[in-house]
Design an enzyme around this catalytic site. Structure first.
Site, PDB file in Angstrom:
ATOM      1  N   ASP A  41      23.406  56.229 -40.861  1.00 59.90           N
ATOM      2  CA  ASP A  41      23.465  55.214 -41.731  1.00 59.90           C
ATOM      3  C   ASP A  41      22.233  54.507 -41.536  1.00 59.90           C
ATOM      4  O   ASP A  41      22.250  53.214 -42.116  1.00 59.90           O
ATOM      5  CB  ASP A  41      24.833  54.415 -41.507  1.00 59.90           C
ATOM      6  CG  ASP A  41      25.259  53.439 -42.464  1.00 59.90           C
ATOM      7  OD1 ASP A  41      25.124  53.733 -43.619  1.00 59.90           O
ATOM      8  OD2 ASP A  41      25.707  52.485 -42.290  1.00 59.90           O
ATOM      9  N   CYS A  96      44.011  63.186 -52.703  1.00 60.76           N
ATOM     10  CA  CYS A  96      44.686  61.830 -53.073  1.00 60.76           C
ATOM     11  C   CYS A  96      45.792  61.752 -53.809  1.00 60.76           C
ATOM     12  O   CYS A  96      46.534  61.025 -53.881  1.00 60.76           O
ATOM     13  CB  CYS A  96      43.363  60.811 -53.698  1.00 60.76           C
ATOM     14  SG  CYS A  96      42.177  60.465 -52.657  1.00 60.76           S
ATOM     15  N   CYS A 138      48.522  59.155 -55.780  1.00 63.86           N
ATOM     16  CA  CYS A 138      48.410  57.811 -54.886  1.00 63.86           C
ATOM     17  C   CYS A 138      47.082  56.973 -55.477  1.00 63.86           C
ATOM     18  O   CYS A 138      46.046  57.299 -55.771  1.00 63.86           O
ATOM     19  CB  CYS A 138      48.161  57.938 -53.662  1.00 63.86           C
ATOM     20  SG  CYS A 138      48.168  56.652 -52.345  1.00 63.86           S
ATOM     21  N   CYS A 166      45.234  52.313 -52.514  1.00 65.77           N
ATOM     22  CA  CYS A 166      43.911  51.469 -52.263  1.00 65.77           C
ATOM     23  C   CYS A 166      43.411  51.058 -53.046  1.00 65.77           C
ATOM     24  O   CYS A 166      42.568  49.760 -52.917  1.00 65.77           O
ATOM     25  CB  CYS A 166      42.706  52.721 -51.515  1.00 65.77           C
ATOM     26  SG  CYS A 166      42.239  54.036 -52.879  1.00 65.77           S
ATOM     27  N   CYS A 200      43.255  46.104 -53.019  1.00 60.81           N
ATOM     28  CA  CYS A 200      42.022  45.232 -53.114  1.00 60.81           C
ATOM     29  C   CYS A 200      41.972  43.966 -53.492  1.00 60.81           C
ATOM     30  O   CYS A 200      42.554  43.626 -54.663  1.00 60.81           O
ATOM     31  CB  CYS A 200      40.992  46.042 -53.922  1.00 60.81           C
ATOM     32  SG  CYS A 200      39.440  45.073 -53.863  1.00 60.81           S
ATOM     33  N   CYS A 229      33.216  43.517 -53.638  1.00 61.36           N
ATOM     34  CA  CYS A 229      33.615  44.132 -52.612  1.00 61.36           C
ATOM     35  C   CYS A 229      33.490  42.974 -51.373  1.00 61.36           C
ATOM     36  O   CYS A 229      32.357  42.265 -51.187  1.00 61.36           O
ATOM     37  CB  CYS A 229      33.184  45.189 -52.418  1.00 61.36           C
ATOM     38  SG  CYS A 229      33.555  46.003 -50.622  1.00 61.36           S
ATOM     39  N   CYS A 251      35.825  44.331 -44.652  1.00 60.62           N
ATOM     40  CA  CYS A 251      37.408  44.041 -45.210  1.00 60.62           C
ATOM     41  C   CYS A 251      37.849  45.572 -44.874  1.00 60.62           C
ATOM     42  O   CYS A 251      37.134  46.577 -45.276  1.00 60.62           O
ATOM     43  CB  CYS A 251      37.407  43.960 -46.657  1.00 60.62           C
ATOM     44  SG  CYS A 251      39.105  43.957 -47.404  1.00 60.62           S
ATOM     45  N   CYS A 298      41.564  48.597 -48.220  1.00 58.22           N
ATOM     46  CA  CYS A 298      41.749  49.997 -48.783  1.00 58.22           C
ATOM     47  C   CYS A 298      41.622  51.067 -47.699  1.00 58.22           C
ATOM     48  O   CYS A 298      42.408  52.212 -47.929  1.00 58.22           O
ATOM     49  CB  CYS A 298      40.582  49.969 -49.568  1.00 58.22           C
ATOM     50  SG  CYS A 298      38.893  50.072 -49.012  1.00 58.22           S
ATOM     51  N   CYS A 342      45.766  53.568 -46.793  1.00 59.57           N
ATOM     52  CA  CYS A 342      45.663  55.111 -47.010  1.00 59.57           C
ATOM     53  C   CYS A 342      46.940  55.750 -46.273  1.00 59.57           C
ATOM     54  O   CYS A 342      47.026  55.878 -45.112  1.00 59.57           O
ATOM     55  CB  CYS A 342      44.453  55.765 -46.691  1.00 59.57           C
ATOM     56  SG  CYS A 342      44.277  57.406 -47.036  1.00 59.57           S
TER      57      CYS A 342
END
Length: 348
Positions: free
Chosen positions: A111, A165, A168, A171, A175, A191, A218, A221, A225
Site C-alpha cells: 500500500d 454481491c 445486496c 454497503c 454510507c 468518503c 470509517c 460499509c 457486509c
C-alpha cells in the site's frame, strides 16, 4: 497468484475516476496514474505477482462506538500498530524463502507504491471488489490488509474470484455521506475515510454533521457486509486494538499537543495525519456530540496556533453553544481568511 497483465480494465477505470475529480486532493494518485494500470511499468522484469491477505477482523461490533457520542470512533485497522510495519517484514521473509526455493528476484509492496492491490487480489482469487470497491473474501469477509510480492519467476496463476454481491446494496445504503454515486463507484470527496485522513483542509460544512464521532476513518460499509458472517477475529497481536484507542474520550483527545499526539499514536497509522488534522476531526465530533459539557474544549481551541484547528473549533462551539461563541473575543483577533469565514458562517 496473478499475471502482471491480469487487470486490463484497471487503467481505464482509474482514468475515469481521476477525470471526474473523485480522488479529491490525493495528488499522489494522479501523479503516477500511468504506472498503476499495468504492474510491468513498475518493474518490467515482473512475471508473476503473489497477493497475500492478512485478516484484521474486529472482536466486537465496530459500529457500536457510534452511539457513544462523547467518544471518538477510530477505524478498526488503525487501532493497533501500523499495518505497513507489521506486514512488510513478513512479505520480505516470504520473498527470501521463495528465492531460496526457486531462484529469481522479488520486490514487495504494502500500500505504499503505484500498485492496484485490490484488482490484482481479485485476479488472484483472494476475493472480489464489492459494491463498496473494497475486497470481500468468502472466508474472511471485509477485513483484509493486502500485500504483494512481485517476482521474476513464472508461476501458475490462480483463477480470478467471482462477484458474490448479488442484489445486496447494504454497503451503499449505510454510507453516512452518500459517497457511492453508483455500485462499484466511490467519490472519495464524500468518503469519511478520505475526509478524516487524506484531506488536508477544512472539511466541507455540509458533510460535517454526517460524520458523527468518526475521527479517523470509517468502517460502516465494511461492517454491514453480509459476508462478514464468516469473518474471524484477527490473530496478529501487533494488529490487536490498543485499549486506549478503542473508545477514547473526545475531551482528552482535544487536549493533545504535538508531543502528546505523537506519544499516543506511536507506531499507529493515525500519526501520519499529524496533530492539527486529527484535532480538526476531533472538533467535528465534538460539534456533533450534542453534549454542552464539551463546549469548553472547543472554546479553548479557538486560540490554537493552527488555523485548521481554530476553524473547526468555531464550528464546534457554534453547534454546542452559539451564544457562548458570540461572546468570545477571539473573533476580533482572527486574521486567517478561512477562519474568519467560519466565524461568519457560525454567527450568521
Amino acid at each position: 497468484m496473478a499475471r502482471p497483465d491480469a487487470i486490463p480494465l484497471a487503467a481505464e477505470r482509474l482514468r475515469t475516476f481521476l477525470a471526474g475529480g473523485a480522488h479529491g486532493d490525493m495528488d499522489w494518485m494522479a501523479a503516477k496514474a500511468d504506472r498503476r494500470g499495468d504492474p510491468r511499468t513498475m518493474w518490467p522484469d515482473v512475471r508473476s505477482i503473489v497477493l497475500l491477505g492478512v485478516n484484521y477482523g474486529p472482536r466486537s461490533d465496530p459500529l457500536a462506538i457510534l452511539k457513544q457520542r462523547t467518544r471518538g470512533a477510530i477505524s478498526v485497522y488503525a487501532q493497533g500498530d501500523d499495518y505497513h510495519e507489521v506486514i512488510k517484514p513478513r512479505l520480505k521473509k516470504l520473498g527470501r524463502w521463495l528465492i531460496e526455493q526457486a531462484g529469481g528476484d522479488i520486490k514487495v509492496f504494502v500500500d505504499t507504491a503505484a500498485v492496484m492491490e485490490k484488482p490484482l487480489a481479485e485476479a488472484a482469487g483472494l476475493g472480489w471488489q464489492g459494491k463498496h470497491t473494497n475486497l470481500v473474501s468468502l472466508e474472511l469477509g471485509s477485513w483484509l490488509f493486502l500485500g504483494a510480492i512481485f517476482t521474476t519467476l513464472e508461476l501458475p496463476p490462480d483463477a480470478p474470484a467471482r462477484d458474490h454481491c448479488g442484489t445486496c446494496h447494504a454497503c451503499l445504503d449505510v454510507c453516512p455521506t452518500d459517497a457511492f454515486p453508483a455500485p462499484y463507484r466511490l467519490d472519495a470527496r464524500r468518503c469519511i475515510s478520505y475526509l478524516t485522513i487524506e484531506h488536508k483542509g477544512a472539511i466541507p460544512r455540509e458533510l460535517r454533521p454526517r460524520m458523527g464521532n468518526r475521527i479517523y476513518g470509517c468502517d460502516d460499509c465494511l461492517a454491514v457486509c453480509p459476508w462478514n458472517k464468516f469473518a474471524q477475529a484477527g490473530r496478529e497481536m501487533k494488529l490487536e486494538a490498543r485499549e486506549v484507542l478503542r473508545a477514547p474520550q473526545l475531551a482528552e483527545l482535544a487536549r493533545l499537543d504535538d508531543a502528546g499526539f505523537r506519544a499516543l499514536f506511536s507506531k499507529s497509522a493515525v500519526k501520519r495525519i499529524g496533530r492539527n488534522r486529527f484535532l480538526r476531526n476531533v472538533l467535528i465530533a465534538i460539534g456533533n456530540s450534542e453534549d454542552a459539557s464539551l463546549a469548553g474544549e472547543a472554546e479553548r481551541l479557538l486560540g490554537d496556533a493552527s488555523p485548521l484547528v481554530r476553524g473547526a473549533a468555531v464550528w464546534a462551539l457554534g453547534r454546542l453553544d452559539r451564544a457562548r461563541l458570540e461572546r468570545c473575543e477571539h473573533r476580533a483577533a482572527e486574521s486567517d481568511p478561512e477562519v474568519i469565514a467560519e466565524w461568519a458562517a457560525a454567527c450568521e
